[in-house]
Design an enzyme around this catalytic site. Structure first.
Site, short mmCIF file in Angstrom:
data_model
loop_
_atom_site.label_atom_id
_atom_site.label_comp_id
_atom_site.label_asym_id
_atom_site.label_seq_id
_atom_site.Cartn_x
_atom_site.Cartn_y
_atom_site.Cartn_z
N LYS A 57 20.11 8.50 1.76
CA LYS A 57 19.93 9.88 1.32
C LYS A 57 20.96 10.33 0.29
O LYS A 57 20.65 11.13 -0.58
CB LYS A 57 19.92 10.81 2.53
N ARG B 166 5.85 5.47 0.76
CA ARG B 166 4.73 4.86 1.49
C ARG B 166 3.57 5.86 1.49
O ARG B 166 3.73 6.99 1.05
CB ARG B 166 5.14 4.60 2.93
#
Lengths: 152, 501
Positions: B116, B296
């Site tokens: 992150k 994804r």
């Protein structure tokens, strides 16, 4: 025909009468469809209900709601299934502290189980003798399974 | 070229992908753990191969075993679905090293978005707005605490501590005031080390009352990167989405273009290929901030498919085969809503439930789509995620989509296993949902003491009558076979049989 049910912890007696194809309960009227659904009139509006029995529980779908209604035998003492003596959720038995035939007092710790990564303590809900206890450490139990039975 | 796709997943998303392969004329391989041998997805593949092993780690997460099956059965592409190995850069790399096409972005893109702090830095450099906050470049606990304490005066309270490797709320701490800061840093770090083996923690301002709005993107290997508009997924319980829609009720054409362009920039910054989602927090001021990128296909992809008419999974297959994406100029049409049907007890803190699907009758009719991996007679077990199905509706307008969803939920019959159907149905009536005024704290705000269903005594009495008549007539029973000689835990669901009058 009279039946005893339990719903949300309350015992309810339900008496239904049959008149050829129609069933009655007070003002309510219903009939069984050929596909197993029930058509029931509520305040003059016909609704279709689905019902399925799993174990002792009738699952009823009516008007977007689902009700779990347990069939109980009249006069039977089904208290063993109350107060944490059934598995509150699927899980694993961590510890067994009592054995069959042992006397216990209300509040005694009987079992420790793990479910959803939390520990749950199963304590006796009455004074009595362990009538059924055949779990061992590491056993998997399903939600609603009777874990321990105590005879008073 | 791609001719045989191995689907490294199970359940609902495996069904979605296997059907897309079938429609595209591709061979497919399903892999399944022993406890999934009767699951629906296993039937939908050209070839199905049982995985050796008991746990999820030994089956759906066993990279070597999956690669061996791919080699043995001639798979030339692997689709990871979502969850499991879908965001594992090491797996993507192993697949490519084995000479197999990875249906997803490059391992480097997965890695850059998966960490992150790296993602924040990459986004800042690309000119994408990030949540006000600071990256902390120390791994040493004492130095980290010192740096975060200093940063906290610049960031302001309330603030959020987040693990750089985090996800699913792990290694995350809300801090309301400076008194709890040091304790919270230690806690977040400890949790992050335990969960991810990486204790790096950074700091962000907590933006309360924000909406979760995400942009779907598609990128092909011919240099085209497009966005397909937004999805709003603000309604969440325990950091999981339950109600998703497109368009976002408060969206304007101008803001969509700005957010869409930011998402395209984010994708280009990591040379993204395939389908992906850039998540943003949208503040009530209209400002938006990068949250993370999911590299994804997502659970809620159907709402975008319904409003754009693009088959995202087919596009993934095309892009992986090296073809240009097929969609031309896009237009968003009407309104789509998805709800997630979970086997869980909404009256008891959304605890997962199990049982037989004694009756499973989804609604039908115009504008209704059901993506599921289960069917009537299946057992819901504690082995996997409790999501049973996604119910998606499309209608010309948002009010009509809500009306259609209410009707569809009323018609959806699931008996034998506790589900959140009624909770979802009542959610559709809540004024905040009706007005589109939802934010990420809605469920806790509206039901701080938990939810319980509302029904009239007339309905209950009628249900009791149904039980009485059903009992008298000996209707539909799912027999339980319990033998007292059986020493194991008693399962009421050992066999299923059915009886009609």
């Amino acid at each position: 025909m009279q039946h005893e049910f339990k719903f949300a912890g309350e015992t309810v007696e339900v008496t239904v009468a049959r008149d050829s194809e129609r069933w009655h309960l007070g003002d309510l009227e219903c009939q069984i469809m050929t596909d197993g659904r029930l058509k029931i009139n509520i305040n003059g509006v016909g609704k279709f209900a689905h019902a399925a029995k799993v174990g002792d529980v009738w699952w009823v779908h009516l008007d977007g709601h689902v009700f779990c209604i347990e069939k109980t035998e009249p006069g039977s003492n089904s208290d063993a299934a109350e107060g944490g003596m059934v598995a509150p959720m699927p899980g694993k038995i961590l510890e067994v502290l009592v054995e069959q035939g042992q006397s216990v007092a209300s509040g005694d710790l009987l079992l420790v189980m793990e479910a959803m990564k939390m520990e749950h303590r199963i304590v006796a809900n009455v004074d009595g003798v362990i009538a059924m206890m055949n779990l061992k450490e590491g056993d998997q139990v399903q939600q609603g399974d009777i874990l321990v039975e105590i005879s008073e | 070229m791609v001719s045989t796709v191995l689907v490294a997943n199970r359940g609902e998303i495996a069904c979605r992908i296997l059907r897309a392969c079938s429609e595209a004329g591709l061979n497919s391989i399903a892999i399944y753990a022993n406890n999934d041998r009767e699951s629906m997805f296993v039937e939908l593949a050209t070839t199905s191969v049982e995985l050796v092993g008991q746990t999820i780690g030994e089956t759906y997460l066993d990279q070597q075993q999956i690669l061996a099956i791919a080699a043995e059965h001639g798979a030339d592409a692997i689709h990871p679905g979502f969850g499991f190995l879908s965001e594992r850069a090491d797996f993507a790399k192993a697949v490519l090293d084995a000479g197999i096409t990875w249906i997803g972005p490059s391992p480097l893109a997965i890695e850059m978005m998966g960490d992150k702090m790296t993602a924040r830095k990459t986004m800042k450099a690309a000119g994408v707005p990030v949540i006000p906050g600071e990256e902390i470049d120390f791994e040493d606990e004492t130095k980290m605490i010192e740096a975060i304490v200093q940063a906290s005066t610049r960031v302001g309270y309330p603030l959020l501590l987040k693990a750089s490797s985090g996800g699913g709320g792990k290694g995350m701490r809300k801090v309301e005031n400076p008194d709890n800061l040091v304790e919270s840093i230690k806690g977040a770090r400890r949790e992050a080390v335990a969960a991810f083996g990486d204790g790096r923690v950074y700091i962000e301002r907590m933006l309360t009352g924000s909406k979760h709005v995400e942009i779907q993107i598609l990128a092909d290997t011919h240099g085209r990167v497009i966005h397909l508009g937004e999805r709003e997924c603000s309604v969440q319980r325990r950091h999981q989405k339950v109600f998703e829609e497109s368009p976002c009720p408060l969206m304007t054409a101008e803001l969509r273009e700005k957010m869409g362009q930011a998402a395209v920039m984010a994708a280009k910054a990591v040379d993204y290929v395939g389908a992906g989602t850039v998540e943003f927090l949208l503040a009530s001021t209209g400002e938006f901030f990068f949250l993370e990128m999911n590299t994804r296909i997502q659970v809620e992809h159907p709402v975008t498919e319904m409003v754009t008419g693009v088959d995202l999974v087919r596009e993934q297959l095309r892009i992986a085969a090296g073809q240009p994406m097929s969609c031309g100029q896009l237009m968003m049409r009407g309104h789509a809503i998805e709800v997630r049907l979970y086997a869980e007890d909404a009256t008891n803190n959304f605890l997962p439930a199990i049982g037989p699907l004694a009756v499973f009758r989804p609604p039908t009719g115009p504008g209704i789509r059901l993506d599921t991996g289960v069917r009537e007679g299946d057992l819901v077990t504690p082995n996997y995620d409790p999501m049973l199905a996604k119910l998606i509706v499309w209608a010309p307008s948002r009010p009509e989509a809500l009306q259609r969803m209410r009707r569809a939920l009323d018609d959806f019959v699931v008996l034998g296993t506790t589900t959140n159907l009624r909770f979802l149905r009542e959610l559709c009536d809540h004024e905040d949902v009706v007005s589109g005024n939802t934010d990420t704290t809605m469920i806790e705000r509206v039901w701080p003491d938990g939810w319980s269903p509302q029904f009239s005594s007339d309905t209950l009495n009628a249900a009791l009558m149904v039980a009485g008549v059903s009992e008298s007539a000996g209707l539909h029973q799912v027999q339980s076979t319990i033998t007292s000689a059986d020493n194991g835990p008693q399962s009421p669901f050992q066999s299923l049989s059915r009886r009609y009058p």
